[in-house]
Design a protein around this motif. Structure first.
Motif, mmCIF file in Angstrom:
data_model
loop_
_atom_site.group_PDB
_atom_site.id
_atom_site.type_symbol
_atom_site.label_atom_id
_atom_site.label_comp_id
_atom_site.label_asym_id
_atom_site.label_seq_id
_atom_site.Cartn_x
_atom_site.Cartn_y
_atom_site.Cartn_z
ATOM 1 N N SER A 103 -65.694 73.404 -127.676
ATOM 2 C CA SER A 103 -66.830 73.329 -126.772
ATOM 3 C C SER A 103 -67.097 74.675 -126.116
ATOM 4 O O SER A 103 -68.172 74.904 -125.598
ATOM 5 C CB SER A 103 -66.555 72.292 -125.690
ATOM 6 N N ASN A 104 -66.080 75.536 -126.123
ATOM 7 C CA ASN A 104 -66.184 76.854 -125.519
ATOM 8 C C ASN A 104 -66.321 76.803 -124.012
ATOM 9 O O ASN A 104 -66.652 77.811 -123.387
ATOM 10 C CB ASN A 104 -67.326 77.669 -126.130
ATOM 11 N N GLU A 105 -66.078 75.638 -123.436
ATOM 12 C CA GLU A 105 -66.083 75.559 -121.974
ATOM 13 C C GLU A 105 -64.890 76.333 -121.440
ATOM 14 O O GLU A 105 -63.784 76.215 -121.957
ATOM 15 C CB GLU A 105 -65.997 74.112 -121.509
ATOM 16 N N GLN A 106 -65.115 77.138 -120.428
ATOM 17 C CA GLN A 106 -64.045 77.954 -119.868
ATOM 18 C C GLN A 106 -63.690 77.481 -118.469
ATOM 19 O O GLN A 106 -64.563 77.085 -117.698
ATOM 20 C CB GLN A 106 -64.464 79.426 -119.841
#
Lengths: 117, 115
Positions: A103-106
């Motif tokens: 998701s590339n959520e950081q």
């Protein structure tokens, strides 16, 4: 989970001194990022790691900056020698990678406010 | 490589006013989009995200954003702001793929809400 942990929260040092910033990512996250935030340049990505391996260090400003990730739960960003223009807030972030479906959520840590006099 | 533009760098609103923060991105393929918020003295937190499906995304604290593919935009909205919404807001984009892709953040928009 405690989230991303950074230390110290504040660092004041004199020009020429070595500075080491520390980060503990969220357990199970495969990716770790170091960012620098300033009023003038906003949020800049310095370097990121995948499974402890540096993948992209193109944002590291110069050779005075170095980063390591000796294991999955610890990373350091070192500045040697430090200069006044390095004064900024340094954020560490981690991301779950495949476990999170890419998701590339950081997830960001609280940051280290560095002041170089 | 992708890029993000946030047109408003500093916005001042009175409480109860409506908010819309602009975000445009540049990338030729499918993207994931995010809005992060940074309250004074704190770290960035995820406000909402878009991966696929309904282009109208609802996030925390009454915020929403609409993905308009034809305009390459992902504007953030809130119908009635509160003093506690005073913060800096960052739009971010990453290519949508099977592997990890670098996230690109916008320069940020500082929102000041006056009681």
């Amino acid at each position: 989970d405690a989230g991303v942990i950074q230390s110290p929260r504040h660092e004041v040092t004199e020009m020429g001194q070595e500075v080491t910033l520390r980060c503990k990512p969220i357990s199970g996250h495969d990716y770790l990022f170091w960012y620098r935030q300033t009023m003038m340049r906003g949020l800049e990505l310095l370097i990121y790691f995948n499974n402890n391996v540096p993948i992209d260090d193109s944002g590291m400003p110069e050779d005075r900056f170095s980063a390591k990730m000796p294991n999955a739960s610890f990373s350091t960003l070192k500045i040697q020698p430090s200069e006044p223009r390095d004064s900024a807030v340094y954020f560490c972030a981690s991301s779950p990678g495949l476990a999170g479906g890419y998701s590339n959520e950081q997830f960001f840590g609280p940051g280290t406010r560095l002041t170089v006099l | 490589a992708q890029s993000v533009s946030q047109h408003n760098h500093h916005v001042i609103l009175s409480e109860a006013a409506s908010l819309e923060l602009g975000c445009n991105y540049s990338y030729g393929g499918t993207v994931n989009l995010f809005w992060y918020v940074q309250y004074p003295g704190q770290h960035l937190q995820l406000l909402l995200k878009y991966f696929s499906g309904d282009p109208l995304v609802k996030g925390i604290k009454g915020f929403e954003a609409e993905f308009i593919k034809s305009k390459f935009s992902f504007n953030l909205r809130k119908p009635s702001v509160q003093w506690s919404d005073t913060a800096e807001y960052f739009c971010a984009v990453t290519p949508h793929s099977g592997g990890y892709q670098k996230v690109t953040f916008g320069i940020g928009t500082k929102l000041q809400v006056i009681p």
